[in-house]
Design an enzyme around this catalytic site. Structure first.
Site: not given
Length: 300
Positions: A155, A159
């Site tokens: 994750y 990002k």
């Protein structure tokens, strides 16, 4: 004072606007300041609250080229072919230590959190270029794009990748009067942790010896304990929209619980922030269990 018609209002399209999420909160905040909002989601039935407020909702599966193309056509018909703001918000989370990471699952996270954003930007650039007085692309990354949270590598890395795309896109689109903003969000009360799909550690994981403590990291239980420090979604969204509607919005926006702390960490020497990251994620308890096992001569 005469109200603006729908055709006169500035427009914003936001991805990932299911009720209870941050996209929905942003849609409401933009609606309140007078924008014509196109709230989108893969399943439009999950935007009932927004529809009840009179916010226009469109179907958009950002992982489907066909769905993106259809959405562009719909917005073109509704606006005459322009768009002032594209806000890429749709995303998902996946928790797992790197040593046990499913590459196929991690690729899905990158497909949604990175490549779908790029595909959506590419499709809407013609509409953004035709916006009067310029336009804006907002990519919702995360404070996690600069803070390496243990067990959240896929994750956080997705990002971070989107943040780098944003930095470069900001330069590449300047000639076309399109601003690019990186929205780095900290702790905000939303449904993201409730929607987290909990995947167990593999039985042969090197962290299996830490048992329950490792499982708390995967389930997000440790982060849920911090929700008292998170800001309310409507307050966060109001602040974000206030920043985005300035005459000269910043190229980065840091908002949400502890966002300032993560921002500050970017100026600190490498490793100085590690202790705080281990504490808030629960890795310190996992390390303690592993050290205990090693001290007792357990085979790891």
């Amino acid at each position: 004072m005469a109200q603006l018609s729908e055709q006169q209002k500035k427009t914003v399209l936001i991805t990932g606007c299911s009720d209870g999420g941050l996209g929905a909160a942003l849609a409401v905040a933009y609606h309140k300041v007078g924008y014509r909002v196109f709230a989108t989601a893969r399943n439009p039935s999950k935007m009932g609250v927004l529809k009840a407020m009179g916010i226009e909702s469109l179907t958009l599966d950002v992982l489907s080229e066909e769905s993106i193309s259809t959405c562009v056509s719909e917005v073109t018909k509704l606006t005459g072919g322009t768009l002032n703001v594209l806000l890429n918000n749709a995303g998902a989370q996946y928790n797992m230590p790197i040593s046990d990471l499913s590459i196929s699952e991690a690729k899905k996270i990158f497909d949604l959190n990175v490549w779908s954003c790029i595909a959506t930007i590419q499709a809407f650039i013609p509409l953004l270029m035709r916006a009067k007085d310029g336009a804006m692309v907002v990519n919702h990354t995360s404070a996690g794009s600069v803070a390496g949270l243990p067990f959240q590598a896929a994750y956080n890395a997705s990002k971070a990748a989107l943040a780098m795309f944003s930095d470069i896109l900001r330069l590449e689109l300047q000639a076309f009067n399109i601003r690019v903003v990186d929205l780095k969000t900290g702790g905000v009360k939303s449904n993201i942790l409730a929607n987290l799909v909990h995947k167990d550690l593999p039985s042969d994981s090197i962290y299996a010896i830490a048992g329950d403590d490792a499982d708390k990291m995967l389930s997000g239980e440790k982060l849920r304990a911090l929700e008292g420090t998170y800001v309310e979604a409507d307050s966060w969204a109001k602040g974000v929209v206030k920043d985005l509607t300035k005459s000269k919005p910043p190229h980065q926006i840091w908002r949400g619980g502890s966002a300032w702390l993560v921002w500050l960490s970017t100026f600190l020497p490498i490793g100085m922030f590690d202790g705080e990251l281990k504490r808030v994620t629960g890795l310190d308890a996992v390390i303690c269990k592993i050290n205990e096992a090693r001290g007792n001569g357990a085979a790891l």
